[in-house]
Motif scaffolding. Structure first.
Motif, short mmCIF file in Angstrom:
data_model
loop_
_atom_site.label_atom_id
_atom_site.label_comp_id
_atom_site.label_asym_id
_atom_site.label_seq_id
_atom_site.Cartn_x
_atom_site.Cartn_y
_atom_site.Cartn_z
N LEU A 14 39.31 45.85 34.93
CA LEU A 14 39.72 46.19 33.57
C LEU A 14 38.63 47.05 32.93
CD1 LEU A 14 41.58 45.87 31.09
CD2 LEU A 14 40.34 43.77 30.54
N GLY A 15 39.02 48.22 32.44
CA GLY A 15 38.06 49.10 31.79
C GLY A 15 36.94 49.57 32.69
N GLY A 16 37.22 49.71 33.98
CA GLY A 16 36.20 50.16 34.91
C GLY A 16 35.25 49.09 35.40
N LYS A 17 35.43 47.83 34.94
CA LYS A 17 34.59 46.72 35.36
C LYS A 17 35.41 45.69 36.13
CE LYS A 17 31.47 45.02 32.81
NZ LYS A 17 30.72 44.29 31.74
N PRO A 18 34.82 45.05 37.13
CA PRO A 18 35.56 44.05 37.91
C PRO A 18 35.86 42.81 37.08
CG PRO A 18 33.25 44.05 38.55
CD PRO A 18 33.44 45.24 37.64
N SER A 19 36.92 42.11 37.43
CA SER A 19 37.32 40.89 36.72
C SER A 19 37.69 39.83 37.74
CB SER A 19 38.51 41.17 35.79
OG SER A 19 39.59 41.72 36.50
N PHE A 20 37.70 38.56 37.29
CA PHE A 20 38.15 37.48 38.17
C PHE A 20 38.71 36.34 37.34
CE2 PHE A 20 33.74 36.03 37.46
CZ PHE A 20 33.95 34.69 37.15
N LEU A 21 39.53 35.52 37.99
CA LEU A 21 40.05 34.27 37.43
C LEU A 21 40.01 33.26 38.55
CD1 LEU A 21 41.51 32.61 35.23
CD2 LEU A 21 43.67 33.57 36.04
N LEU A 22 39.33 32.13 38.32
CA LEU A 22 39.12 31.13 39.36
C LEU A 22 39.42 29.75 38.82
CD1 LEU A 22 37.83 30.18 42.16
CD2 LEU A 22 35.68 30.06 40.90
N TYR A 23 40.08 28.92 39.63
CA TYR A 23 40.29 27.52 39.28
C TYR A 23 39.63 26.65 40.34
CZ TYR A 23 42.47 23.03 38.34
OH TYR A 23 42.66 21.70 38.07
N SER A 24 38.87 25.65 39.89
CA SER A 24 38.25 24.71 40.81
C SER A 24 38.35 23.32 40.20
CB SER A 24 36.77 25.08 41.02
OG SER A 24 36.00 24.75 39.88
N VAL A 25 37.69 22.33 40.81
CA VAL A 25 37.72 20.97 40.28
C VAL A 25 37.09 20.90 38.89
CG1 VAL A 25 37.71 19.87 42.54
CG2 VAL A 25 35.54 20.41 41.42
N ARG A 26 36.36 21.93 38.51
CA ARG A 26 35.69 21.94 37.21
C ARG A 26 36.51 22.67 36.15
NH1 ARG A 26 29.46 23.31 38.58
NH2 ARG A 26 29.17 22.58 36.46
N GLY A 27 37.68 23.16 36.53
CA GLY A 27 38.53 23.84 35.57
C GLY A 27 38.60 25.33 35.83
N PHE A 28 39.06 26.10 34.82
CA PHE A 28 39.19 27.54 34.93
C PHE A 28 37.91 28.25 34.49
CE2 PHE A 28 43.74 26.66 34.97
CZ PHE A 28 44.20 27.61 35.87
N ILE A 29 37.63 29.35 35.15
CA ILE A 29 36.53 30.22 34.77
C ILE A 29 37.01 31.65 34.96
CG2 ILE A 29 35.52 30.11 37.08
CD1 ILE A 29 32.80 30.56 35.88
N TRP A 30 36.57 32.57 34.10
CA TRP A 30 37.06 33.94 34.20
C TRP A 30 36.01 34.91 33.67
CZ3 TRP A 30 39.99 30.35 31.18
CH2 TRP A 30 39.62 30.30 29.85
N GLU A 31 36.27 36.18 33.95
CA GLU A 31 35.42 37.24 33.41
C GLU A 31 36.23 38.51 33.27
OE1 GLU A 31 31.71 39.87 35.02
OE2 GLU A 31 31.33 37.71 34.84
N ASN A 32 36.09 39.16 32.12
CA ASN A 32 36.66 40.48 31.86
C ASN A 32 38.18 40.52 32.07
OD1 ASN A 32 36.40 43.24 31.11
ND2 ASN A 32 36.50 43.85 33.26
N ILE A 33 38.88 39.50 31.61
CA ILE A 33 40.33 39.51 31.73
C ILE A 33 40.94 39.98 30.41
CG2 ILE A 33 40.36 37.69 33.47
CD1 ILE A 33 41.17 35.71 31.31
N PRO A 34 42.18 40.49 30.43
CA PRO A 34 42.81 40.98 29.20
C PRO A 34 42.89 39.90 28.11
CG PRO A 34 44.05 41.70 31.12
CD PRO A 34 43.02 40.72 31.61
N LYS A 35 42.82 40.34 26.88
CA LYS A 35 42.82 39.41 25.75
C LYS A 35 44.10 38.58 25.72
CE LYS A 35 42.21 39.22 20.73
NZ LYS A 35 41.96 40.01 19.50
#
Length: 475
Positions: A14-35
């Motif tokens: 997104l916007g030229g930068k990498p993004s991710f969405l991850l789910y684990s036993v600790r819950g969701f974590i993300w970076e640079n995802i759409p609003k």
């Protein structure tokens, strides 16, 4: 049928930068995802079970979830016109995005050929590299026989079938990882590739292990890694609404909200606390000691014959939070700041201190960040079956000051032989001789009941509840 993934993950751009969405036993974590996706995750996971999701280039995304027994999806603007697919009244079974406008998916629907019974069909579709299509055709595969497809930068791809991978134009390090898996007969369950970063990938194995490379392209790569390797200490596992424990905890919380002047809040999330094994063993040893003591007590001093002599209950505990633990669903990392200085004075976050180290009666009554001190029955560990009472002591301080949500713990407590009191006594340091706990009874000094124990081993935090004002008030 493929087993459930341990680390459902998607990577995009997104916007030229990498993004991710991850789910684990600790819950969701993300970076640079759409609003829009961020807002959806914040409000939806508390009541919906997310089944699968995908991220792509230019902020493209897809989330499949269940609500009220129906499968629904949340997508980026223009998503369906981008796919340009007739789902025949069915739905997407799997979807992955690749570089630029590449994508691969399978759709599932009922088909009724003329004069025949309706049959459930799976069908491949997409705009993926020709070499991938040729490999699928060469192996005689169908949507039902493919475990996964991962599309990466350029025309790179990985195809998984029965634990074995086929690939084309992938990064050399990933190729080495997949070749080693073949050599040692290690079943590869899933591969995630970044569509914008050729050397970034995650490989998940059926035995629960994983291989990962190139995460430093993400600002939050340390949090990403911590979710893959939570470590041997306290872990928090996000419970989904269909989990029996989620239903139990939410019912106890709502039923225990008795203060009429406080509107019943909405529950945002419930986490199960996985305590260190040493804490669990200490709690069980204490429970066993109390049980033996009460079994040896003279007849008439304990419960009736045949009943369990030990009273073990679930009760709520409110404390100070001075971090963002529980916010944004992905925030399941305990803060690292030391909650007390050398003199034992409160500096930071008592919530994370309890979750990391367990309860400590020596710290009872010491203010943390100007928080409220509670010593009606002396310096002990306080809990109540009344969630709205515990809410009085669930405070946000420091960086959590502006949060619209609060956090409360649900404890498992060994009460043993309880001494009932209606009037407070702040000089208490332990229950009267022969007793194991104080039970505060409503009537004189108390409007609502509470339980006080004076032994750290008598109480164990087992659930963490994130809650906030009703939706109508937040709007």
């Amino acid at each position: 049928m493929q087993a459930p993934l341990r680390y459902p993950c998607a990577m995009g751009e997104l916007g030229g930068k990498p993004s991710f969405l991850l789910y684990s036993v600790r819950g969701f974590i993300w970076e640079n995802i759409p609003k829009d996706l961020l807002n959806f995750l914040r409000k939806a996971v508390q009541s919906n079970a997310i089944r699968h999701f995908a991220l792509g280039c230019s902020g493209r995304y897809y989330v499949c979830y269940e609500i009220d027994g129906k499968i629904r999806c949340e997508t980026s603007p223009g998503f369906w016109s981008f796919l340009n697919q007739d789902l025949h009244g069915g739905g997407l079974r799997a979807l992955t995005f690749g570089h630029q406008n590449r994508f691969y998916g399978t759709k599932a629907y009922y088909s009724s050929p003329s004069g025949s019974r309706s049959v459930y069909k799976h069908e491949l579709f997409g705009s993926y590299p020709r070499s991938l299509g040729s490999k699928i055709q060469e192996l005689g595969l169908s949507a039902e026989t493919i475990d996964f497809v991962a599309l990466g930068f350029g025309d790179s791809w990985v195809l998984g079938v029965n634990g074995i991978c086929h690939w084309k134009r992938i990064d050399g390090k990933l190729e080495g990882v997949l070749k080693r898996a073949v050599t040692v007969h290690r079943w590869v369950q899933n591969v995630v590739l970044s569509p914008s970063q050729p050397s970034t990938f995650l490989v998940e194995y059926r035995d629960g292990g994983h291989s990962v490379e190139g995460l430093t392209v993400f600002d939050g790569h340390e949090r990403f890694t911590s979710h893959l390797d939570p470590g041997p200490s306290t872990r928090l596992r996000l419970l989904l609404p269909n989990d029996p424990w989620y239903k139990y905890v939410t019912k106890e919380f709502i039923d225990g909200w008795l203060h009429s002047h406080k509107p019943k809040p909405d529950i945002k999330a419930v986490y199960a606390v996985k305590n260190p094994q040493t804490s669990i063993e200490a709690y069980r040893a204490y429970e066993l000691r109390i049980r033996k003591k009460m079994l040896q007590a003279p007849t008439g001093s304990g419960k009736d014959k045949g009943e369990d002599p030990v009273t073990e209950v679930f009760e709520f505990h409110g404390t100070r939070r001075q971090c963002t633990l529980g916010d944004d669903l992905g925030g399941a990392d305990l803060c690292l700041a030391n909650p007390y200085d050398a003199a034992g004075n409160g500096l930071c976050c008592s919530l994370c201190s309890i979750l990391r180290e367990g309860y400590n009666v020596q710290r009872a009554g010491k203010p943390v960040g100007g928080g409220r001190v509670f010593t009606r029955f002396g310096f002990g560990i306080y809990s109540s079956a009344v969630s709205s009472k515990a809410d009085d002591y669930a405070e946000n301080r420091g960086v959590a000051w502006t949060s619209t949500h609060k956090v409360m713990l649900l404890n498992r407590i060994v009460i043993g032989k309880a001494f009932q009191m209606k009037k407070g006594d702040q000089a208490l340091q332990a229950p009267p001789a022969g007793y194991d706990a104080i039970v505060g009874v409503p009537g004189e000094d108390l409007n609502y009941g509470e339980t006080v124990v004076y032994n750290n081993k008598a109480v164990l935090p087992v659930f963490m509840i994130v809650y906030g004002p009703p939706a109508a008030r937040r709007a």
